[in-house]
Design a protein around this motif. Structure first.
Motif, PDB file in Angstrom:
ATOM      1  N   SER A 157      22.137   9.068  58.254  1.00  0.00           N
ATOM      2  CA  SER A 157      21.742  10.416  58.050  1.00  0.00           C
ATOM      3  C   SER A 157      20.948  10.803  56.947  1.00  0.00           C
ATOM      4  O   SER A 157      20.371  11.793  56.830  1.00  0.00           O
ATOM      5  CB  SER A 157      22.961  11.314  57.980  1.00  0.00           C
ATOM      6  N   CYS A 158      21.304  10.086  55.867  1.00  0.00           N
ATOM      7  CA  CYS A 158      20.813  10.438  54.458  1.00  0.00           C
ATOM      8  C   CYS A 158      19.195  10.609  54.627  1.00  0.00           C
ATOM      9  O   CYS A 158      18.793  11.591  54.178  1.00  0.00           O
ATOM     10  CB  CYS A 158      21.225   9.416  53.408  1.00  0.00           C
ATOM     11  N   PRO A 159      18.462   9.479  54.662  1.00  0.00           N
ATOM     12  CA  PRO A 159      16.940   9.976  54.754  1.00  0.00           C
ATOM     13  C   PRO A 159      16.462  10.759  55.714  1.00  0.00           C
ATOM     14  O   PRO A 159      15.391  11.377  55.387  1.00  0.00           O
ATOM     15  CB  PRO A 159      16.343   8.213  54.848  1.00  0.00           C
ATOM     16  N   GLY A 176      18.952   5.324  46.846  1.00  0.00           N
ATOM     17  CA  GLY A 176      20.260   6.034  46.395  1.00  0.00           C
ATOM     18  C   GLY A 176      21.218   6.160  47.369  1.00  0.00           C
ATOM     19  O   GLY A 176      22.056   7.061  47.266  1.00  0.00           O
ATOM     20  N   SER A 177      21.243   5.256  48.289  1.00  0.00           N
ATOM     21  CA  SER A 177      22.400   5.243  49.328  1.00  0.00           C
ATOM     22  C   SER A 177      23.549   4.938  48.552  1.00  0.00           C
ATOM     23  O   SER A 177      23.678   4.230  47.696  1.00  0.00           O
ATOM     24  CB  SER A 177      21.923   4.209  50.517  1.00  0.00           C
ATOM     25  N   CYS A 178      24.807   5.055  49.335  1.00  0.00           N
ATOM     26  CA  CYS A 178      26.026   4.751  48.691  1.00  0.00           C
ATOM     27  C   CYS A 178      26.348   3.414  49.030  1.00  0.00           C
ATOM     28  O   CYS A 178      27.508   3.087  48.959  1.00  0.00           O
ATOM     29  CB  CYS A 178      27.360   5.884  49.503  1.00  0.00           C
ATOM     30  N   ASN A 179      25.594   2.857  49.644  1.00  0.00           N
ATOM     31  CA  ASN A 179      25.739   1.294  50.097  1.00  0.00           C
ATOM     32  C   ASN A 179      26.380   1.196  51.333  1.00  0.00           C
ATOM     33  O   ASN A 179      26.303   0.055  51.673  1.00  0.00           O
ATOM     34  CB  ASN A 179      26.596   0.633  48.985  1.00  0.00           C
ATOM     35  N   GLY A 180      26.858   1.871  52.073  1.00  0.00           N
ATOM     36  CA  GLY A 180      27.161   1.809  53.264  1.00  0.00           C
ATOM     37  C   GLY A 180      26.297   1.359  54.349  1.00  0.00           C
ATOM     38  O   GLY A 180      26.567   0.351  55.089  1.00  0.00           O
ATOM     39  N   CYS A 181      25.214   1.782  54.373  1.00  0.00           N
ATOM     40  CA  CYS A 181      24.109   1.581  55.094  1.00  0.00           C
ATOM     41  C   CYS A 181      23.318   0.263  54.872  1.00  0.00           C
ATOM     42  O   CYS A 181      23.166  -0.610  55.739  1.00  0.00           O
ATOM     43  CB  CYS A 181      22.812   2.614  55.126  1.00  0.00           C
ATOM     44  N   ASP A 182      23.549  -0.069  53.440  1.00  0.00           N
ATOM     45  CA  ASP A 182      23.105  -1.394  53.158  1.00  0.00           C
ATOM     46  C   ASP A 182      23.703  -2.476  53.618  1.00  0.00           C
ATOM     47  O   ASP A 182      23.290  -3.617  54.063  1.00  0.00           O
ATOM     48  CB  ASP A 182      22.886  -1.639  51.670  1.00  0.00           C
ATOM     49  N   GLY A 219      23.718   8.027  62.245  1.00  0.00           N
ATOM     50  CA  GLY A 219      25.151   7.331  61.998  1.00  0.00           C
ATOM     51  C   GLY A 219      25.526   7.659  60.654  1.00  0.00           C
ATOM     52  O   GLY A 219      24.386   7.492  59.741  1.00  0.00           O
ATOM     53  N   CYS A 220      26.643   7.532  60.221  1.00  0.00           N
ATOM     54  CA  CYS A 220      26.880   7.432  58.786  1.00  0.00           C
ATOM     55  C   CYS A 220      28.225   6.654  58.567  1.00  0.00           C
ATOM     56  O   CYS A 220      29.086   7.194  58.719  1.00  0.00           O
ATOM     57  CB  CYS A 220      27.274   8.919  58.207  1.00  0.00           C
ATOM     58  N   THR A 221      28.114   5.355  58.289  1.00  0.00           N
ATOM     59  CA  THR A 221      26.893   4.626  58.738  1.00  0.00           C
ATOM     60  C   THR A 221      26.768   4.246  60.133  1.00  0.00           C
ATOM     61  O   THR A 221      27.928   4.211  60.784  1.00  0.00           O
ATOM     62  CB  THR A 221      26.989   3.141  57.588  1.00  0.00           C
TER      63      THR A 221
HETATM   64  S1  SF4 Z   1      24.055   7.709  55.619  1.00  0.00           S
HETATM   65 FE1  SF4 Z   1      26.219   7.701  55.077  1.00  0.00          FE
HETATM   66  S2  SF4 Z   1      26.635   5.434  54.825  1.00  0.00           S
HETATM   67 FE2  SF4 Z   1      24.508   5.658  55.122  1.00  0.00          FE
HETATM   68  S3  SF4 Z   1      23.837   5.940  52.748  1.00  0.00           S
HETATM   69 FE3  SF4 Z   1      23.914   7.857  53.573  1.00  0.00          FE
HETATM   70  S4  SF4 Z   1      26.364   8.481  52.880  1.00  0.00           S
HETATM   71 FE4  SF4 Z   1      26.074   6.388  52.921  1.00  0.00          FE
END
Ligand code: SF4
Ligand code: SF4
Ligand code: SF4
Ligand code: SF4
Lengths: 181, 206
Positions: free
Chosen positions: A90-92, A22-28, A120-122
């Protein structure tokens, strides 16, 4: 002899399995950038595996939505031991800004033992590379312990205290219950 | 036969690799990159504004009463932070800075926490025991709202952060931290209530 060869080669080439929960795709996107020629993580032997059963390192991104949590845990449980679990962003680790939402089940460490957390984000691709290199070190240690245990006749390998069982999907409480109480 | 890209392929065979060789060659983050938080407790005045603006709730504070005043520990959880810089933008005393350091790897609990501790010396505290000497005066500072709907400051709560003066649309407020001055220009004040709303210490009553 063949066994030794296989063990040595796998130590040099940890394969990654990437789960987006369910990530915003930034990390991916940053993880994909790590595998591009510019950062070239394949120098360290990293390679994206298509199936969790082929992987050594599981990379999880995203805040573990209610829908994706059972699937994430199922995929993780299919990764053969010894395995290493890495979270990106940060998400997980906490749920980030989605923390407290009825449909967000983070942190991942509530369900499985997380070996490396990349903040990091991301995170920058360089930071992800740092984290993955750390993960290979941990994986080497785990594999050593694992081989030792096999020699001593323990078929399922060592059960270290940090090693949590991955809970079955039906054991996971729906977050709605938690929120309403 | 026309072989496409042969020239390109041969050229690339002898050109430099496009790889950055990262761990061997350290790489610096771009200008304005927001990474690891740096917190300077010596500058902080404990106005609690950073906690209020943080969307992820990454900032926590523990206040322990000690002899000279209050010991304040403020902790930034980098594993909850979105590195949005809002806290640093709002901090009036520039106690928070987001640095270019991006090496943030957590192997065990506590690796991703940044914290700082300082002791806030209590002011106007009756240090020697004559507390029973002036019991009436203690009750006095309970300030009352004014009849004309204009703001009143509670000096016992105000930390003179100046946020109210910054936010005042009519520029009716003057706050000087050094002089401990809070002044209202009644002609300019339009009784909008903005200062009461922004005051992190709830020191303004209307
Ligand atoms: S940590 Fe930030 S960049 Fe990565 S999935 Fe979460 S919201 Fe998106
Ligand atoms: S905004 Fe700045 S001065 Fe106010 S509590 Fe936070 S760090 Fe301290
Ligand atoms: S940078 Fe943003 S998310 Fe991080 S502590 Fe500051 S306000 Fe919170
Ligand atoms: S009255 Fe003004 S200076 Fe005093 S604490 Fe509130 S906002 Fe800060």
């Amino acid at each position: 002899m063949f066994k030794n060869l296989i063990t040595e080669s796998t130590a040099k080439s940890p394969w990654l399995f990437h789960i987006n929960s369910g990530s915003c795709n930034g990390c991916d996107i940053e993880l994909v950038a790590v595998l591009t020629p510019r950062y070239d993580a394949e120098r360290f032997g990293f390679k994206l595996a298509g199936s969790p059963r082929h992987a050594d390192i599981v990379v999880v991104s995203g805040p573990l939505t209610q829908q994706s949590l059972p699937r994430t845990l199922r995929a993780i449980s299919q990764v053969p031991e010894p395995r290493c679990i890495v979270t990106i962003g940060s998400c997980p680790q906490s749920g980030n800004v989605f923390k407290g939402s009825y449909s967000v089940m983070a942190p991942l460490s509530k369900y499985v033992h997380v070996d490396v957390a990349i903040a990091g984000c991301t995170p920058k691709p360089e930071a992800i590379m740092d984290g993955l290199v750390q993960a290979t070190e941990i994986l080497k240690e785990k594999r050593k312990a694992w081989l030792e245990a096999k020699k001593n006749g323990l078929k399922d390998g060592p059960k270290a205290e940090t090693e949590q069982e991955v809970p079955a999907a039906e054991d996971i409480p729906a977050s709605g219950e938690e929120v309403q109480q | 036969m026309d072989l496409p890209f042969v020239r390109e392929a041969v050229k690339n065979l002898f050109s430099r690799s496009s790889c950055d060789m990262y761990p061997l060659k350290p790489s610096e983050a771009a200008e304005q990159y927001r990474g690891r938080i740096e917190y300077d407790p010596t500058k902080c005045i404990n106005c609690h504004f950073c906690e209020r603006v943080c969307a992820g709730g990454a900032i926590s504070v523990v206040e322990v009463p000690v002899e000279e005043g209050t010991q304040i520990t403020r902790t930034f959880d980098l594993s909850t932070c979105t590195f949005c810089n809002t806290c640093a933008d709002f901090c009036n005393t520039h106690a928070i800075k987001l640095t270019k350091d991006y090496h943030m790897i957590g192997l065990k609990e506590g690796d991703l926490l940044v914290s700082g501790t300082f002791v806030k010396v209590a002011k106007k505290k009756p240090v020697p025991p004559p507390a029973e000497a002036k019991p009436e005066e203690k009750a006095a500072p309970a300030i009352k709202p004014r009849d004309d709907g204009k703001p009143v400051q509670d000096p016992s709560k105000c930390v003179y952060c100046g946020i109210c003066a910054k936010k005042c649309l009519g520029e009716a407020l003057t706050v000087d931290r050094k002089e401990k001055l809070w002044k209202l220009d009644e002609d300019k004040c339009v009784s909008c209530g903005t200062c009461e709303e922004v005051c992190p210490k709830k020191a303004i009553i209307m």
